[in-house]
Design a protein around this motif. Structure first.
Motif, PDB file in Angstrom:
ATOM      1  N   TYR A  59      -8.859  -1.715   5.896  1.00  0.00           N
ATOM      2  CA  TYR A  59      -8.881  -1.732   4.437  1.00  0.00           C
ATOM      3  C   TYR A  59      -9.849  -2.812   3.973  1.00  0.00           C
ATOM      4  CZ  TYR A  59      -4.664   1.142   4.700  1.00  0.00           C
ATOM      5  OH  TYR A  59      -3.771   2.141   4.962  1.00  0.00           O
ATOM      6  N   ASP A  75      -4.292  -1.904  -1.395  1.00  0.00           N
ATOM      7  CA  ASP A  75      -5.617  -2.383  -0.985  1.00  0.00           C
ATOM      8  C   ASP A  75      -6.426  -2.666  -2.245  1.00  0.00           C
ATOM      9  OD1 ASP A  75      -7.883  -2.995   0.469  1.00  0.00           O
ATOM     10  OD2 ASP A  75      -8.506  -0.906   0.690  1.00  0.00           O
ATOM     11  N   ASP A  78      -5.929  -0.273  -5.264  1.00  0.00           N
ATOM     12  CA  ASP A  78      -5.525   1.066  -4.844  1.00  0.00           C
ATOM     13  C   ASP A  78      -4.204   1.037  -4.089  1.00  0.00           C
ATOM     14  OD1 ASP A  78      -7.889   2.118  -5.896  1.00  0.00           O
ATOM     15  OD2 ASP A  78      -8.971   1.805  -4.011  1.00  0.00           O
ATOM     16  N   TYR A  80      -1.851   3.184  -1.526  1.00  0.00           N
ATOM     17  CA  TYR A  80      -1.859   4.291  -0.567  1.00  0.00           C
ATOM     18  C   TYR A  80      -0.459   4.488  -0.017  1.00  0.00           C
ATOM     19  CZ  TYR A  80      -6.956   3.921  -0.494  1.00  0.00           C
ATOM     20  OH  TYR A  80      -8.285   3.890  -0.846  1.00  0.00           O
ATOM     21  N   ASP A  83      -1.795   8.255   4.224  1.00  0.00           N
ATOM     22  CA  ASP A  83      -3.254   8.324   4.103  1.00  0.00           C
ATOM     23  C   ASP A  83      -3.714   8.715   2.706  1.00  0.00           C
ATOM     24  OD1 ASP A  83      -3.647   7.680   6.800  1.00  0.00           O
ATOM     25  OD2 ASP A  83      -3.341   9.776   7.404  1.00  0.00           O
ATOM     26  N   THR A  84      -2.772   8.867   1.781  1.00  0.00           N
ATOM     27  CA  THR A  84      -3.095   9.398   0.457  1.00  0.00           C
ATOM     28  C   THR A  84      -3.074   8.301  -0.594  1.00  0.00           C
ATOM     29  OG1 THR A  84      -2.064  11.502   1.069  1.00  0.00           O
ATOM     30  CG2 THR A  84      -2.480  11.116  -1.276  1.00  0.00           C
ATOM     31  N   LYS A  85      -4.117   8.228  -1.405  1.00  0.00           N
ATOM     32  CA  LYS A  85      -4.111   7.326  -2.546  1.00  0.00           C
ATOM     33  C   LYS A  85      -3.236   7.937  -3.630  1.00  0.00           C
ATOM     34  CE  LYS A  85      -7.038   5.181  -6.059  1.00  0.00           C
ATOM     35  NZ  LYS A  85      -8.417   4.999  -6.585  1.00  0.00           N
ATOM     36  N   THR A  88      -2.914   3.250  -8.873  1.00  0.00           N
ATOM     37  CA  THR A  88      -3.653   1.989  -8.947  1.00  0.00           C
ATOM     38  C   THR A  88      -2.782   0.917  -9.614  1.00  0.00           C
ATOM     39  OG1 THR A  88      -4.664   2.580 -11.066  1.00  0.00           O
ATOM     40  CG2 THR A  88      -5.898   3.121  -9.058  1.00  0.00           C
TER      41      THR A  88
END
Length: 521
Positions: A59, A75, A78, A80, A83-85, A88
């Protein structure tokens, strides 16, 4: 006739040096370490290397790690999930907690409802999850206020609240209908919201926008206990409504009500965590223990003890029914009474910004001394501290049977005890051994016995008395696995330091000290 000569007794003595773990303090014993690098207690009483660390992904600017079904990583801005965002947040340090299917994130007051599989109670499940704001605000106009309801005409109002929510209302031209103190929604219909009797004055609000809001307090530290979200801000402890992390202002006189209490102790709160039958709310020098199951029997007990150090709230972990945490004076174990210091071996060294996780046996702890970061392990059953390396973990968690951590350089790793360790460099520096045992004695010798795996190597260095440089006295490199025995015979001295260095899998099985005993004269 020749004189009779008595049998000369063997004056040499041997004893096994027990490996005792790290000791930065005074009054060290033979077998304690002045420094360790990448060692483990997995095969205690032998010396072995730590488990491998497997990098999962990288990251850019990770700050938060949380486990619930999958790993949630923040991160930068973002969020997550796996594996999916999924959303925010603002930059900065976060506090996270799980309540039901929700992961809540503070101070942003965000939530993520994790995906769920279909069940008998919920045949459809929620395969997509949901990210949103815990606080809700909505504006509307052309409303009709009755004494206990608000109605409108035309299309259905897309109201983001639900029955049982506590909300405020502002913007009404009829002043009595503005509600700065929360009122509770008692019912929802297609074009009507109902409240308690005589809540409003009858009026029509045709032109101005009316604002509805459900508020959540600004919480600095959070945790979940008994299906309530708990948190602190200033000198106040807050609890959400039972099974509802979005409502902190519902006071109906029921067992499910929200709860709040202000404490009088000095200082800021530094962390909170449920333990046994109560919840611990820490300050650096105070512990507030909250007992009970509902607002009518909640009780708060206060103790003036060493609490959690400011900035080390992520060090709180429960290991074998002990709550371990980093305080100002070191690492403490709490079992319901007075916390006990368990890091006496750190001597005068002081650490800060601690982050921890546990796997049920070991307490993994990353913390800073000055500008130097350290990754320690504490074996709870054996009461042994070891330093692994200078890893700076920004957050850690236990997930799927493994300890995961986010490193400051951006990597997400997990600790794998079954993976290959052939690339791990390791070292162990024993505390100084003095040639001053109770009896007068002569020159000492040392013997090391160990198993080396194929491709591994080891070197032995010594320093005697006031030497400033290490002197290598032995080294070996194995092409195949074998057992080796290493004799160490230093020059005559009053004290000796011994250092082991190596790479690859090596198990040090025995460390024997041999010396000769002289007379009392």
């Amino acid at each position: 006739m020749l004189p009779y000569l008595s049998e000369v007794q063997n004056t040499s003595k041997k004893y096994s040096v027990v490996f005792r773990g790290l000791n930065y303090g005074e009054g060290t014993q033979d077998g304690e370490f002045a420094e360790t690098h990448n060692l483990s207690t997995d095969q205690y009483p032998c010396i072995t290397q730590r488990a491998a660390r497997i990098k999962v992904k990288g990251y850019d600017d990770p700050s938060t790690l949380h486990s619930k079904g999958q790993l949630l990583v923040i991160d930068g801005t973002d969020v997550y999930y796996g594996d999916t965002k999924v959303g925010t947040v603002k930059e900065g340090k976060k506090q996270t907690a799980t309540i039901g299917n929700y992961i809540v994130i503070f101070p942003d007051k965000k939530y993520y409802k994790v995906p769920t599989k279909p069940t008998e109670d919920d045949p459809d499940g929620d395969p997509d999850g949901e990210f949103g704001d815990m606080e809700k605000t909505y504006s509307a106009r052309n409303l009709t206020f009755k004494t206990s309801s608000i109605t409108w005409t035309g299309d259905q109002l897309n109201f983001p609240f639900k029955k049982g929510d506590a909300i405020t209302i502002t913007g009404c031209t009829t002043a009595e209908n503005n509600k700065e103190e929360e009122i509770i929604i008692r019912g929802m219909a297609d074009n009507e919201i109902t409240f308690d009797e005589n809540t409003f004055t009858e009026a029509k609000e045709n032109t101005e926008f009316i604002s509805f809001k459900r508020s959540v307090p600004d919480l600095d530290f959070i945790c979940e206990s008994n299906y309530r979200l708990w948190g602190t801000h200033g000198n106040t402890i807050y609890s959400s409504k039972f099974s509802d992390p979005f409502n902190f202002k519902v006071f109906d006189g029921l067992s499910s009500d929200s709860y709040a209490i202000e404490v009088g102790s000095e200082g800021e709160f530094t962390g909170c965590i449920p333990y046994s039958s109560h919840i611990c709310f820490f300050k650096e020098n105070t512990l507030h223990k909250l007992y009970g199951t509902k607002p009518s029997n909640f009780q708060l007990a206060t103790s003036n003890v060493y609490g959690v150090q400011s900035g080390s709230e992520r060090s709180m972990q429960i290991v074998n029914e002990q709550l371990l945490y980093k305080g100002v004076g070191g690492v403490y174990a709490y079992t319901g009474g007075v916390p006990e210091l368990i890091s006496e071996k750190f001597g005068n060294k002081r650490y800060s910004e601690a982050v921890a996780a546990c796997d049920g046996e070991k307490y993994y702890l990353s913390m800073k001394q000055g500008d130097i970061w350290n990754m320690f392990t504490y074996d709870v059953a054996k009461n042994i501290w070891l330093r692994e390396d200078d890893t700076h973990a920004v957050d850690m968690t236990f997930y799927d049977g493994k300890v995961y951590f986010l490193s400051e350089e951006g990597g997400l790793y997990y600790i794998d005890k079954t993976a290959d360790r052939s690339d791990i460099q390791w070292g162990a520096t024993f505390c100084t051994m003095h040639e001053t045992i109770n009896e007068r004695k002569g020159y000492s010798k040392f013997h090391l016995r160990m198993d080396l795996s194929a491709g591994a190597w080891i070197a032995v260095d010594v320093k005697t008395d006031s030497d400033t440089q290490w002197r290598q006295v032995y080294t070996t490199h194995n092409e195949k696995a074998k057992t080796v025995s290493i004799p160490i015979m230093p020059t005559r001295c009053d004290s000796i330091d011994i250092r082991l260095r190596g790479k690859g899998k090596c198990t040090v099985k025995a460390f024997i000290r041999e010396f000769t005993v002289g007379s009392d004269i």
